[in-house]
Design a protein around this motif. Structure first.
Motif, short mmCIF file in Angstrom:
data_model
loop_
_atom_site.label_atom_id
_atom_site.label_comp_id
_atom_site.label_asym_id
_atom_site.label_seq_id
_atom_site.Cartn_x
_atom_site.Cartn_y
_atom_site.Cartn_z
N ILE A 332 1.04 -1.20 -0.18
CA ILE A 332 0.20 -0.15 -0.17
C ILE A 332 1.31 1.21 -0.28
CG2 ILE A 332 -1.46 1.51 1.31
CD1 ILE A 332 -2.60 -1.56 -0.09
N ARG A 333 0.66 2.07 -1.38
CA ARG A 333 1.18 3.64 -1.33
C ARG A 333 1.55 4.15 -0.21
NH1 ARG A 333 4.36 3.54 -6.32
NH2 ARG A 333 5.92 4.26 -4.79
N PRO A 334 2.30 5.11 -0.31
CA PRO A 334 1.89 6.19 0.64
C PRO A 334 0.70 7.17 0.23
CG PRO A 334 4.35 6.52 -0.22
CD PRO A 334 4.10 5.36 -0.51
N ALA A 335 0.70 7.63 1.45
CA ALA A 335 -0.93 8.27 1.37
C ALA A 335 -1.46 7.44 0.71
CB ALA A 335 -0.27 9.58 0.82
N THR A 336 -1.52 6.07 0.14
CA THR A 336 -3.60 5.61 -1.10
C THR A 336 -4.15 6.24 -0.43
OG1 THR A 336 -1.44 4.01 -1.46
CG2 THR A 336 -4.18 3.86 -1.74
N PHE A 337 -5.51 6.19 1.19
CA PHE A 337 -6.08 6.18 1.15
C PHE A 337 -6.27 7.17 2.28
CE2 PHE A 337 -6.19 1.81 0.20
CZ PHE A 337 -7.44 2.12 -0.76
N LYS A 338 -5.47 8.25 2.32
CA LYS A 338 -5.53 9.23 3.53
C LYS A 338 -6.33 10.38 3.30
CE LYS A 338 -1.43 13.11 4.85
NZ LYS A 338 -0.52 14.12 4.65
N GLY A 339 -6.38 10.93 4.14
CA GLY A 339 -7.84 11.62 4.72
C GLY A 339 -9.73 10.96 3.67
N CYS A 340 -9.46 9.28 3.93
CA CYS A 340 -10.55 9.00 3.31
C CYS A 340 -11.61 8.90 4.80
CB CYS A 340 -10.49 7.80 3.17
SG CYS A 340 -9.99 7.51 1.48
N LEU A 341 -12.04 9.96 4.81
CA LEU A 341 -12.69 10.18 6.19
C LEU A 341 -13.84 8.92 6.91
CD1 LEU A 341 -12.97 14.10 6.72
CD2 LEU A 341 -10.88 12.09 7.22
N SER A 342 -14.28 8.31 5.79
CA SER A 342 -15.82 7.62 5.89
C SER A 342 -15.75 6.31 5.60
CB SER A 342 -16.54 7.91 4.95
OG SER A 342 -16.99 9.48 4.95
N LEU A 343 -14.34 5.88 5.45
CA LEU A 343 -13.80 4.33 5.23
C LEU A 343 -13.81 3.71 6.33
CD1 LEU A 343 -12.36 2.86 3.33
CD2 LEU A 343 -10.42 2.84 3.58
N GLN A 344 -14.74 2.47 6.54
CA GLN A 344 -14.78 2.14 8.50
C GLN A 344 -14.18 0.55 8.24
OE1 GLN A 344 -19.14 2.01 8.01
NE2 GLN A 344 -19.57 3.76 9.01
N SER A 345 -13.75 0.19 7.31
CA SER A 345 -13.00 -1.26 7.21
C SER A 345 -12.47 -2.13 6.24
CB SER A 345 -14.39 -2.63 7.66
OG SER A 345 -15.32 -2.16 6.67
N VAL A 346 -11.48 -2.54 5.98
CA VAL A 346 -10.51 -2.63 4.78
C VAL A 346 -10.32 -4.26 5.74
CG1 VAL A 346 -8.95 -1.63 4.93
CG2 VAL A 346 -9.29 -1.94 2.91
N VAL A 347 -10.38 -4.94 4.06
CA VAL A 347 -9.31 -6.25 3.98
C VAL A 347 -8.16 -6.03 3.06
CG1 VAL A 347 -10.07 -8.73 3.27
CG2 VAL A 347 -11.78 -7.76 4.35
N LEU A 348 -7.36 -6.21 3.81
CA LEU A 348 -5.67 -6.39 2.98
C LEU A 348 -5.65 -7.00 2.51
CD1 LEU A 348 -3.97 -3.81 5.72
CD2 LEU A 348 -4.74 -2.34 3.84
#
Length: 445
Positions: A332-348
């Motif tokens: 997962i590269r730098p800042a890929t999801f930075k500031g995604c305020l609504s992201l609740q869960s993630v499966v890596l």
């Protein structure tokens, strides 16, 4: 009446105008002949910095205008090009801020003019072009024209419609860039590439019809087309270039083809009205900040064909709540999801080895993640200020977890409760998790 006492230089059977000489005309007429021989060009720097010239009429026979020939002519208001003109050198009309009107009779000749750069086209400043004596509002390019040159209609603000015949095989860079009154465009079949900045900043463009022959959409091709609400990229296109649709602020629907392989850097950046994107199978690369700042984007499915997602691809997608990542990702590269305020869960992804710096920084609603045991390094601030993060569902065991290198700024994930995968209910005090019959994460009680 032709201007007299200009300076000339003899060249290959004719003359080029070298400078103003002793001519005092403010309405300059460049003649077709001098001393019985043809005048074929205007030399570089010929009238550079002249503060007196107001009008330039260039007679038939002139083929070239040299580099910076009229640069800095502050009083120049009108210029008349002959149909014989073929090339205008770099910065030929740079800083001609007072330019009001540009004239040429032959539409085909105008379309095929070779402008060295955007400063060689005086329409950059005049915003007004006259073809065959009338304003270039509704332009019909004649059949037989095979290309529209670089910057041909650059900043032609009067242009409302253009008919492009099927004989056209190429649209030059910035061909219609800044045509703020242009409302629709149909690109003819046979064209394989929309060149760089071809329709950039056409802020009234509402409708675009792309041909089946298309293979590539160039850098900034439609960037800043703020009235464009939907786009269908035809089957056959393999590459969408850097910032191709960036800042298309009313874009609500994008249909991408199965042929697509690469989504370029910033391709859809700041498309603030785009609610979802379905990335087709076959895409292998999504480059840096491709969807950065798409503040309405809530749902993204990334297919398993994708092997690399660049830096900041979904950064500041503040409504992104659901993301499905491809299993082939190793980082997962730098800042890929930075500031995604609504992201609740993630499966890596199961093959993931590294989570780079600030990857999920500021994801304030993120409360759980599923992480495979192959992760070796979590970079600086990868989970910075993930204040809701409570549960980490880890595929490995405690030994594997202790072997992960956590760099500074990751206390939020380190303090979360870690659950270790077990297909059967643990017999010891280990916090365990499993996948239930519906495919959902479940905690062993």
């Amino acid at each position: 009446m032709e201007s007299r006492k200009l300076d000339y230089e003899k060249k290959s059977g004719g003359y080029v105008v070298k400078g103003i000489g002793r001519c005092v005309d403010i309405d300059l007429v460049i003649p077709s002949f001098h001393k019985g021989l043809p005048v074929t060009g205007i030399a570089k720097n010929a009238f550079r910095g002249n503060k007196d010239i107001e009008t330039v009429y260039i007679s038939d026979g002139i083929v070239t205008i040299g580099k910076k020939a009229f640069a800095g002519c502050a009083s120049l208001r009108e210029v008349y090009f002959p149909d014989t003109l073929r090339r205008v050198g770099a910065k030929a009309f740079a800083d001609c801020e007072g330019m009001k009107s540009v004239f040429m009779d032959d539409v085909a000749a105008w379309c095929t003019l070779d402008f060295a750069d955007s400063y060689s086209n005086p329409v950059r400043y005049s915003r007004m072009l006259y073809l065959d004596g009338t304003p270039a509002v509704h332009v019909e390019i004649p059949d037989g024209v095979t290309f529209v040159g670089n910057g041909a209609f650059f900043r032609c603000e009067c242009l409302e419609s253009v008919s492009i015949p099927e004989s056209v095989e190429n649209l030059g860079d910035a061909a219609f860039c800044g045509c703020v009154s242009l409302k629709k465009i149909s690109v003819p079949d046979g064209i394989e590439e929309i060149s760089a900045s071809a329709f950039r900043d056409c802020s009234s463009l509402e409708s675009v019809n792309l041909p089946r022959s298309l293979k590539e959409i160039g850098d900034h091709a439609f960037a800043g087309c703020e009235a464009l609400e939907e786009i269908t990229v035809p089957v056959g296109v393999e590459y969408i270039g850097v910032c191709s649709f960036a800042k298309c602020r009313t874009l609500r629907r994008v249909d991408l083809p199965e042929s697509l392989v690469n989504i370029g850097k910033g391709a859809f950046g700041e498309c603030i009205s785009l609610p979802e994107i379905d990335i087709p199978r076959g895409v292998a690369y999504i480059e840096d900040v491709a969807f950065c700042g798409c503040s309405s984007l809530s749902d993204v499915r990334v297919p398993d064909s994708v092997v690399a997602i660049g830096m900041g691809v979904f950064s500041d997608c503040v409504f992104l709540s659901n993301i499905i990542l491809p299993q082939r990702l190793s980082e997962i590269r730098p800042a890929t999801f930075k500031g995604c305020l609504s992201l609740q869960s993630v499966v890596l992804p199961c093959g993931l080895k590294a989570i780079s710096e600030e990857a999920f920084s500021g994801c304030r609603s993120l409360d759980s993640i599923v992480m495979a045991e192959r992760v070796e390094d979590i970079g600086p601030g990868a989970f910075y200020r993930c204040e809701s993060l409570e549960k980490v569902f880890y595929v490995g065991d405690g030994v594997d977890w202790d072997g992960i290198s956590f760099e500074a700024g990751n206390e939020w994930i380190e303090q979360a409760r870690t659950y270790y995968y077990s297909s059967e209910k643990p017999t010891d005090c280990t916090d365990g998790w499993y996948v239930d019959g519906d495919g959902n994460v479940a905690i062993w009680n």
